[in-house]
Design an enzyme around this catalytic site. Structure first.
Site, PDB file in Angstrom:
ATOM      1  N   HIS A   1      10.195  -9.866   3.991  1.00  0.00           N
ATOM      2  CA  HIS A   1       9.628  -8.525   4.938  1.00  0.00           C
ATOM      3  C   HIS A   1       9.660  -7.356   3.100  1.00  0.00           C
ATOM      4  CE1 HIS A   1       9.760  -9.750   8.895  1.00  0.00           C
ATOM      5  NE2 HIS A   1       9.731 -10.382   7.948  1.00  0.00           N
TER       6      HIS A   1
ATOM      7  N   GLU B   1      11.862  -5.034   3.641  1.00  0.00           N
ATOM      8  CA  GLU B   1      12.671  -4.275   3.356  1.00  0.00           C
ATOM      9  C   GLU B   1      13.489  -5.590   2.623  1.00  0.00           C
ATOM     10  OE1 GLU B   1      10.982  -3.023   7.660  1.00  0.00           O
ATOM     11  OE2 GLU B   1      11.230  -5.122   6.658  1.00  0.00           O
TER      12      GLU B   1
END
Length: 143
Positions: free
Chosen positions: A47, A49
């Site tokens: 992901h 993040e």
């Protein structure tokens, strides 16, 4: 948010969900960035993040990212919210809410759970319409 949006759009062009993220240090300098790479890398943890946090940790030489801010185009999921807490990130700024999987205020609120050892300040809805629009266009084109 400009850079996070650019990264998200690049991810979408590769066939990944168009989410981008940057980590800023206390002075506002970018110390890490990432864009979704789950499809590109066949990695469920890739992901935006998580990749941005990894890059920031590598750049700063420490896993504790105290004083840092994560800016991301979509509200983080449970995994990413947990990573923010574990990395001791001070602040989260995000664009679009995620009504299905959001874990920083919508579906759940991992980053402000008083049972955990760290809490993250949350600034939601920054350029929300623009961030939502990128996601909506991506999914509309695939349906």
């Amino acid at each position: 948010m400009d850079r996070a949006l650019e990264l998200g759009i690049e991810a979408g062009a590769r066939g990944d969900v168009p989410v981008g993220a940057v980590v800023l240090d206390e002075a506002g300098r970018v110390v890490g960035e990432g864009a979704n790479r789950r499809e590109a890398d066949a990695d469920p943890t890739a992901h935006a993040e998580v990749l941005a946090l990894r890059a920031a940790a590598a750049a700063t030489g420490q896993w504790r990212l105290e004083g840092c801010t994560l800016v991301v185009t979509l509200e983080p999921c449970t995994m990413c919210a947990g990573a923010l807490v574990l990395a001791r990130v001070d602040r989260l700024v995000f664009g679009a809410w995620d009504a299905k999987a959001g874990a920083t205020g919508s579906v759940r609120d991992v980053v402000r759970d008083s049972r955990l050892n760290h809490r993250v300040e949350v600034v939601p809805g920054v350029r929300e319409a623009e961030c939502s629009g990128v996601l909506e266009e991506f999914f509309r084109d695939r349906r």
